[in-house]
Design a protein around this motif. Structure first.
Motif, PDB file in Angstrom:
ATOM      1  N   THR A 143      -5.007  -0.634  26.568  1.00 52.46           N
ATOM      2  CA  THR A 143      -5.956  -1.228  27.176  1.00 52.46           C
ATOM      3  C   THR A 143      -7.281  -1.168  26.506  1.00 52.46           C
ATOM      4  O   THR A 143      -7.516  -0.297  25.517  1.00 52.46           O
ATOM      5  CB  THR A 143      -6.306  -0.522  28.599  1.00 52.46           C
ATOM      6  OG1 THR A 143      -6.605   0.766  28.409  1.00 52.46           O
ATOM      7  CG2 THR A 143      -4.873  -0.953  29.497  1.00 52.46           C
ATOM      8  N   ALA A 144      -8.294  -2.097  26.754  1.00 57.00           N
ATOM      9  CA  ALA A 144      -9.572  -2.033  26.039  1.00 57.00           C
ATOM     10  C   ALA A 144     -10.154  -0.791  26.552  1.00 57.00           C
ATOM     11  O   ALA A 144     -10.420  -0.518  27.828  1.00 57.00           O
ATOM     12  CB  ALA A 144     -10.262  -3.292  26.417  1.00 57.00           C
ATOM     13  N   GLU A 145     -11.164  -0.162  25.667  1.00 58.79           N
ATOM     14  CA  GLU A 145     -11.851   0.949  26.303  1.00 58.79           C
ATOM     15  C   GLU A 145     -13.379   0.617  25.976  1.00 58.79           C
ATOM     16  O   GLU A 145     -13.688  -0.252  25.016  1.00 58.79           O
ATOM     17  CB  GLU A 145     -11.444   2.074  25.411  1.00 58.79           C
ATOM     18  CG  GLU A 145     -10.107   2.557  25.657  1.00 58.79           C
ATOM     19  CD  GLU A 145      -9.769   3.865  24.893  1.00 58.79           C
ATOM     20  OE1 GLU A 145     -10.628   4.523  24.376  1.00 58.79           O
ATOM     21  OE2 GLU A 145      -8.444   4.087  24.835  1.00 58.79           O
ATOM     22  N   VAL A 146     -14.293   1.581  26.560  1.00 59.40           N
ATOM     23  CA  VAL A 146     -15.569   1.369  26.242  1.00 59.40           C
ATOM     24  C   VAL A 146     -15.792   1.991  24.916  1.00 59.40           C
ATOM     25  O   VAL A 146     -15.159   2.789  24.461  1.00 59.40           O
ATOM     26  CB  VAL A 146     -16.419   2.279  27.389  1.00 59.40           C
ATOM     27  CG1 VAL A 146     -17.938   2.350  26.996  1.00 59.40           C
ATOM     28  CG2 VAL A 146     -16.209   1.699  28.755  1.00 59.40           C
ATOM     29  N   ILE A 147     -16.778   1.521  24.084  1.00 65.70           N
ATOM     30  CA  ILE A 147     -17.104   1.998  23.007  1.00 65.70           C
ATOM     31  C   ILE A 147     -17.694   3.767  22.805  1.00 65.70           C
ATOM     32  O   ILE A 147     -18.739   3.691  23.716  1.00 65.70           O
ATOM     33  CB  ILE A 147     -18.269   1.304  22.096  1.00 65.70           C
ATOM     34  CG1 ILE A 147     -17.774  -0.305  21.801  1.00 65.70           C
ATOM     35  CG2 ILE A 147     -18.757   1.754  20.827  1.00 65.70           C
ATOM     36  CD1 ILE A 147     -18.991  -1.303  21.378  1.00 65.70           C
ATOM     37  N   ASN A 148     -16.982   4.253  22.267  1.00 65.91           N
ATOM     38  CA  ASN A 148     -17.263   5.679  22.373  1.00 65.91           C
ATOM     39  C   ASN A 148     -17.756   6.291  20.785  1.00 65.91           C
ATOM     40  O   ASN A 148     -16.969   6.222  20.069  1.00 65.91           O
ATOM     41  CB  ASN A 148     -16.019   6.465  22.811  1.00 65.91           C
ATOM     42  CG  ASN A 148     -16.108   8.096  22.934  1.00 65.91           C
ATOM     43  OD1 ASN A 148     -17.064   8.589  22.320  1.00 65.91           O
ATOM     44  ND2 ASN A 148     -15.379   8.772  23.892  1.00 65.91           N
TER      45      ASN A 148
END
Length: 85
Positions: free
Chosen positions: A39-44
């Motif tokens: 799944t897509a994730e927030v940029i970390n």
């Protein structure tokens, strides 16, 4: 092509293009999801591959400079008019 004005303009366009390539590299994981169906994730900032990001930035800069050298004609001057460099 042999003026300071040309190279200043080329450098400005190269930095803008490099930034766009880097943003595209960051955005691909967020919009398209991860690799292998993740799944897509927030940029970390702790998980960013900075070597890949830097390579994308430099690649964008290179493409822009090569385009400037290949087509050294008139460029916009910020007022909508075109000027020769």
């Amino acid at each position: 092509m042999f003026t300071t004005e040309f190279w200043r303009g080329a450098a400005e366009r190269a930095l803008k293009s490099g930034a766009q390539f880097a943003l595209l590299t960051l955005g691909v994981g967020v919009v398209a999801g991860g690799v292998d169906g993740e799944t897509a994730e927030v940029i970390n900032a702790f998980t960013i591959n900075f070597a890949t990001l830097g390579g994308a930035f430099l690649g964008g800069c290179l493409v822009s400079v090569l385009t400037s050298l290949a087509i050294p004609g008139p460029v916009p001057d910020g007022t909508g008019r075109r000027r020769n460099v």
